[in-house]
Design a protein around this motif. Structure first.
Motif, PDB file in Angstrom:
ATOM      1  N   ARG A   1       0.830  -1.205   0.000  1.00  0.00           N
ATOM      2  CA  ARG A   1       0.000   0.000   0.000  1.00  0.00           C
ATOM      3  C   ARG A   1       0.863   1.253   0.000  1.00  0.00           C
ATOM      4  N   LEU A   2       0.200   2.382  -0.244  1.00  0.00           N
ATOM      5  CA  LEU A   2       0.886   3.653  -0.090  1.00  0.00           C
ATOM      6  C   LEU A   2       1.317   3.781   1.369  1.00  0.00           C
ATOM      7  N   ALA A   3       2.535   4.262   1.572  1.00  0.00           N
ATOM      8  CA  ALA A   3       3.046   4.445   2.930  1.00  0.00           C
ATOM      9  C   ALA A   3       2.325   5.603   3.605  1.00  0.00           C
ATOM     10  N   GLU A   4       2.237   5.499   4.911  1.00  0.00           N
ATOM     11  CA  GLU A   4       1.605   6.530   5.735  1.00  0.00           C
ATOM     12  C   GLU A   4       2.636   7.072   6.714  1.00  0.00           C
ATOM     13  N   ASN A   5       2.338   8.235   7.306  1.00  0.00           N
ATOM     14  CA  ASN A   5       3.281   8.841   8.258  1.00  0.00           C
ATOM     15  C   ASN A   5       3.708   7.864   9.341  1.00  0.00           C
ATOM     16  N   GLY A   6       2.795   7.039   9.820  1.00  0.00           N
ATOM     17  CA  GLY A   6       3.108   6.076  10.868  1.00  0.00           C
ATOM     18  C   GLY A   6       4.066   4.974  10.441  1.00  0.00           C
ATOM     19  N   ASP A   7       4.314   4.854   9.147  1.00  0.00           N
ATOM     20  CA  ASP A   7       5.234   3.837   8.633  1.00  0.00           C
ATOM     21  C   ASP A   7       6.688   4.304   8.627  1.00  0.00           C
ATOM     22  N   LEU A   8       6.920   5.597   8.829  1.00  0.00           N
ATOM     23  CA  LEU A   8       8.263   6.152   8.664  1.00  0.00           C
ATOM     24  C   LEU A   8       9.288   5.490   9.581  1.00  0.00           C
ATOM     25  N   SER A   9       8.957   5.286  10.847  1.00  0.00           N
ATOM     26  CA  SER A   9       9.957   4.704  11.761  1.00  0.00           C
ATOM     27  C   SER A   9      10.299   3.271  11.355  1.00  0.00           C
ATOM     28  N   GLY A  10       9.313   2.477  10.955  1.00  0.00           N
ATOM     29  CA  GLY A  10       9.581   1.118  10.493  1.00  0.00           C
ATOM     30  C   GLY A  10      10.384   1.117   9.208  1.00  0.00           C
ATOM     31  N   TRP A  11      10.105   2.077   8.331  1.00  0.00           N
ATOM     32  CA  TRP A  11      10.846   2.225   7.076  1.00  0.00           C
ATOM     33  C   TRP A  11      12.311   2.487   7.383  1.00  0.00           C
TER      34      TRP A  11
ATOM     35  N   GLN B   1      13.987   1.950  10.148  1.00  0.00           N
ATOM     36  CA  GLN B   1      14.604   0.787  10.807  1.00  0.00           C
ATOM     37  C   GLN B   1      15.036  -0.243   9.772  1.00  0.00           C
ATOM     38  N   LEU B   2      14.184  -0.512   8.806  1.00  0.00           N
ATOM     39  CA  LEU B   2      14.524  -1.468   7.754  1.00  0.00           C
ATOM     40  C   LEU B   2      15.768  -0.998   7.000  1.00  0.00           C
ATOM     41  N   VAL B   3      15.794   0.276   6.631  1.00  0.00           N
ATOM     42  CA  VAL B   3      16.910   0.814   5.855  1.00  0.00           C
ATOM     43  C   VAL B   3      18.190   0.855   6.685  1.00  0.00           C
ATOM     44  N   GLU B   4      18.100   1.201   7.954  1.00  0.00           N
ATOM     45  CA  GLU B   4      19.302   1.230   8.796  1.00  0.00           C
ATOM     46  C   GLU B   4      19.969  -0.138   8.865  1.00  0.00           C
ATOM     47  N   ALA B   5      19.168  -1.193   8.899  1.00  0.00           N
ATOM     48  CA  ALA B   5      19.726  -2.546   8.955  1.00  0.00           C
ATOM     49  C   ALA B   5      20.440  -2.920   7.656  1.00  0.00           C
TER      50      ALA B   5
ATOM     51  N   PHE C   1      23.630   0.586   0.462  1.00  0.00           N
ATOM     52  CA  PHE C   1      23.196   1.776  -0.255  1.00  0.00           C
ATOM     53  C   PHE C   1      24.210   2.901  -0.105  1.00  0.00           C
ATOM     54  N   PRO C   2      24.952   3.207  -1.173  1.00  0.00           N
ATOM     55  CA  PRO C   2      25.895   4.326  -1.115  1.00  0.00           C
ATOM     56  C   PRO C   2      25.166   5.607  -0.704  1.00  0.00           C
ATOM     57  N   GLY C   3      25.804   6.380   0.152  1.00  0.00           N
ATOM     58  CA  GLY C   3      25.218   7.627   0.612  1.00  0.00           C
ATOM     59  C   GLY C   3      24.493   7.514   1.933  1.00  0.00           C
ATOM     60  N   LEU C   4      24.379   6.306   2.483  1.00  0.00           N
ATOM     61  CA  LEU C   4      23.694   6.119   3.769  1.00  0.00           C
ATOM     62  C   LEU C   4      24.663   5.599   4.842  1.00  0.00           C
ATOM     63  N   GLU C   5      25.915   5.989   4.735  1.00  0.00           N
ATOM     64  CA  GLU C   5      26.948   5.450   5.631  1.00  0.00           C
ATOM     65  C   GLU C   5      26.931   6.053   7.028  1.00  0.00           C
ATOM     66  N   THR C   6      26.411   7.253   7.195  1.00  0.00           N
ATOM     67  CA  THR C   6      26.489   7.935   8.489  1.00  0.00           C
ATOM     68  C   THR C   6      25.093   8.151   9.078  1.00  0.00           C
ATOM     69  N   PRO C   7      25.022   8.336  10.400  1.00  0.00           N
ATOM     70  CA  PRO C   7      23.718   8.656  11.009  1.00  0.00           C
ATOM     71  C   PRO C   7      23.098   9.926  10.415  1.00  0.00           C
TER      72      PRO C   7
ATOM     73  N   SER D   1      23.440  11.032   7.340  1.00  0.00           N
ATOM     74  CA  SER D   1      22.898  10.746   6.011  1.00  0.00           C
ATOM     75  C   SER D   1      21.572   9.989   6.133  1.00  0.00           C
ATOM     76  N   VAL D   2      21.450   9.127   7.133  1.00  0.00           N
ATOM     77  CA  VAL D   2      20.190   8.410   7.347  1.00  0.00           C
ATOM     78  C   VAL D   2      19.101   9.390   7.785  1.00  0.00           C
ATOM     79  N   GLU D   3      19.466  10.373   8.615  1.00  0.00           N
ATOM     80  CA  GLU D   3      18.492  11.395   9.024  1.00  0.00           C
ATOM     81  C   GLU D   3      17.988  12.175   7.816  1.00  0.00           C
ATOM     82  N   GLY D   4      18.902  12.570   6.926  1.00  0.00           N
ATOM     83  CA  GLY D   4      18.502  13.272   5.715  1.00  0.00           C
ATOM     84  C   GLY D   4      17.616  12.405   4.833  1.00  0.00           C
ATOM     85  N   TYR D   5      17.961  11.125   4.746  1.00  0.00           N
ATOM     86  CA  TYR D   5      17.157  10.177   3.986  1.00  0.00           C
ATOM     87  C   TYR D   5      15.744  10.096   4.579  1.00  0.00           C
ATOM     88  N   ALA D   6      15.650  10.039   5.902  1.00  0.00           N
ATOM     89  CA  ALA D   6      14.337   9.968   6.561  1.00  0.00           C
ATOM     90  C   ALA D   6      13.494  11.197   6.224  1.00  0.00           C
TER      91      ALA D   6
END
Length: 159
Positions: A4-14, A16-20, A25-31, A33-38
Motif C-alpha cells: 500500500r501507499l506508505a503513511e506517516n506512521g510507517d516512517l519509523s519502520g521504514w 529501521q529497515l533501511v538502517e539494517a 546503499f551508497p550515501g547512507l553510511e552515516t547517522p 545521512s540516514v536522518e537526511g534520507y528519513a
C-alpha cells in the motif's frame, strides 16, 4: 502481506529497515545521512510517492518513486522477507502510479558488484534494460530504463 501507499506512521519502520541494510546503499553510511534520507522519505510519503509492504504490523519492504521523473528512486526488502516476491509486488504497484506512456528509470549497481546482482536480475525480469553508466555518491552505478508502454501491447494488457 499488504502492499500500500506508505503513511506517516510507517516512517519509523521504514527507517529501521533501511538502517539494517544501509551498507548496501551508497550515501547512507552515516547517522546524518540516514536522518537526511528519513526527511526525504517523509516528503515522499506526504506526496504519496512511497509504498510499503507490511506484514503483521511490520514494514518489511519499501519503495520510493517520483511521478515527475517517472522513476523508481529506492527499493529495499528486509533480509528475512526476501525471495517472497515482495519487491516485484512493490514495483508492479508503482507501475500503476506512474505514467505508462513514459519510460520508467532507475539507478542501481553496475554489473559485477555482488551487492547489486539480485536487484539487477529483478529489474531485468520487470522489463528494465541496462543503460548509461553513472556515479552516485562516488560509487559506480548504472541507469536502467523500462520502455514506455504501447497501447494495446502485451505488457500493458498483462499488468
Amino acid at each position: 502481506m499488504e502492499i500500500r501507499l506508505a503513511e506517516n506512521g510507517d516512517l519509523s519502520g521504514w527507517v529501521q529497515l533501511v538502517e539494517a541494510m544501509r551498507h548496501l546503499f551508497p550515501g547512507l553510511e552515516t547517522p546524518e545521512s540516514v536522518e537526511g534520507y528519513a526527511r526525504d522519505i517523509a516528503g515522499a510519503i506526504s506526496r504519496q510517492e512511497a509504498l510499503c509492504a507490511v506484514e503483521n504490523g511490520t514494514v518489511c519492504g519499501v519503495l520510493a518513486f517520483s511521478r515527475a521523473e517517472n522513476e523508481l528512486a529506492f527499493l529495499a526488502v528486509s533480509a528475512q522477507h526476501r525471495r517472497q516476491g515482495i519487491a516485484r509486488k512493490l514495483a508492479e504497484r508503482m507501475f500503476r502510479e506512474l505514467d505508462p506512456a513514459r519510460p520508467v528509470k532507475l539507478i542501481t549497481y553496475r554489473a559485477g558488484v555482488p551487492e547489486g546482482e539480485a536487484a539487477r536480475s529483478l529489474y531485468q525480469r520487470l522489463g528494465f534494460c541496462p543503460g548509461r553508466l553513472v556515479e552516485v555518491d562516488g560509487s559506480p552505478a548504472q541507469e536502467f530504463l523500462r520502455p514506455a508502454e504501447i497501447p494495446g501491447s502485451e505488457r500493458s494488457e498483462a499488468e
